[in-house]
Enzyme design. Structure first.
Site, short mmCIF file in Angstrom:
data_model
loop_
_atom_site.label_atom_id
_atom_site.label_comp_id
_atom_site.label_asym_id
_atom_site.label_seq_id
_atom_site.Cartn_x
_atom_site.Cartn_y
_atom_site.Cartn_z
N LEU A 270 0.86 -1.18 0.00
CA LEU A 270 0.00 0.00 0.00
C LEU A 270 0.90 1.23 0.00
CD1 LEU A 270 -2.81 -0.80 2.60
CD2 LEU A 270 -3.13 -0.41 0.16
N ASP A 271 0.63 2.19 -0.88
CA ASP A 271 1.41 3.43 -0.92
C ASP A 271 1.27 4.19 0.40
OD1 ASP A 271 2.18 2.90 -3.51
OD2 ASP A 271 0.58 4.11 -4.41
N PRO A 272 2.22 5.08 0.72
CA PRO A 272 2.09 5.90 1.94
C PRO A 272 0.80 6.69 2.01
CG PRO A 272 4.33 6.02 1.11
CD PRO A 272 3.54 5.26 0.07
#
Length: 321
Positions: A49-51
């Protein structure tokens, strides 16, 4: 001078922890935090999951890492917020604005376009992704201002629902629920929906609410794990076999279990299956996975005898000991 972190002694930990990854942390940073909190020797996650995204991130410990690939390939469900009329360099709110266009669509247009993107579709992977080209991640080229030609890839959007349709009157932003196959980029889906509406779009929020059978309702925040007493944190783990919940079970006698663990094929009356979860009977313990073909059980991914013994010891140890 920077404060040094106290070195924490590691221990064998086996199981799955459902983390509600917070905004602002990369998946690897969140993984390392949880690994440190549980003092685990080995850990991995089942899908980045991206930041700027939050939500369900299954963290696998010890023997569970052997089966994490099954959930990398699992279907995912997201809640996403799209802003229309504005395109960015990255397809999300982190990028710079590159184009602004007027919004002329109405509710009927949105419903029509969402229907067009339901089912099997083709997606061109974004430049700001970890996909490799000539040994380098695409985002490395993007940071250098280099565009690499990418082939469209087939993905499937199983469900695409407009969540705030009744309350939304301006149509400049909408929230959607997306259930999709592996490899789907929600940023790209947002951009493609915007293009189909003739105004462009980018992603402003993303939350993963399910991956395979694991849902957000069962996930724990970092704060919840941190406030739990250290000797109780192992009790937060789900068993390794939860990763194999969709696999038919095969139970072996003690004699066959030992031979299976040494890599030998076993014969039985089991129906053919591409993937089964294999257990020993006395005591009942997960041994690994296999394939059944023509009445023959073929070993695939196996736990070691040491891992099995450690898991049984953890199950027999009362919480707090």
């Amino acid at each position: 001078m920077p404060r040094s972190r106290t070195r924490v002694p590691r221990r064998p930990v086996h199981g799955v922890l459902l983390l509600d990854k917070p905004l602002g942390l990369s998946s690897n940073d969140a993984l390392q935090r949880v690994k440190w909190l549980l003092r685990a020797e080995k850990a991995g996650h089942t899908g980045t999951l991206d930041p700027l995204a939050s939500g369900v991130l299954p963290v696998c410990f010890g023997a569970a890492t052997k089966f994490s690939q099954l959930h990398l390939d699992a279907d995912k469900t997201y809640h996403a917020r799209l802003r229309f009329g504005v395109q960015t360099t990255t397809g999300d709110a982190e990028g710079e604005v590159v184009r602004v266009r007027p919004i002329v669509h109405d509710a009927d247009d949105i419903h029509r376009v969402l229907a067009q993107f339901t089912g099997p579709i083709l997606q061109v992977p974004p430049m700001h992704s970890a996909l490799k080209h000539d040994g380098r991640a695409l985002y490395e080229y993007a940071r250098e201002g280099v565009a690499v030609e990418r082939e469209a890839r087939p993905v499937t959007i199983f469900e695409l629902e407009w969540l705030d349709a009744g309350a939304n009157q301006g149509f400049d932003a909408i929230e959607i629920r997306v259930k999709c196959s592996k490899g789907t980029y929600i940023r790209t889906l947002a951009e493609d929906i915007g293009e189909a509406l003739g105004c462009g779009a980018h992603l402003t929020a993303l939350r993963r609410v399910a991956t395979g059978p694991f849902t957000l309702e069962a996930a724990l925040t970092l704060e919840q794990i941190e406030t739990c007493a250290e000797d109780e944190r192992l009790g937060l783990l789900r068993p390794v076999e939860d990763l194999l919940s969709g696999c038919p079970p095969v139970v072996l006698s003690s004699e066959d279990a030992g031979r299976f663990l040494s890599g030998m094929r076993r014969r039985g009356v089991w129906p053919d299956a591409p993937l089964v979860a294999v257990y020993g009977s006395h005591p009942r313990a997960l041994l690994g996975t296999g394939e059944v073909r023509g009445g023959e059980l073929i070993p695939r991914r196996l736990l070691s005898p040491v891992e099995i013994e450690q898991i049984l010891e953890i199950l027999e140890t009362p919480a707090g000991d």
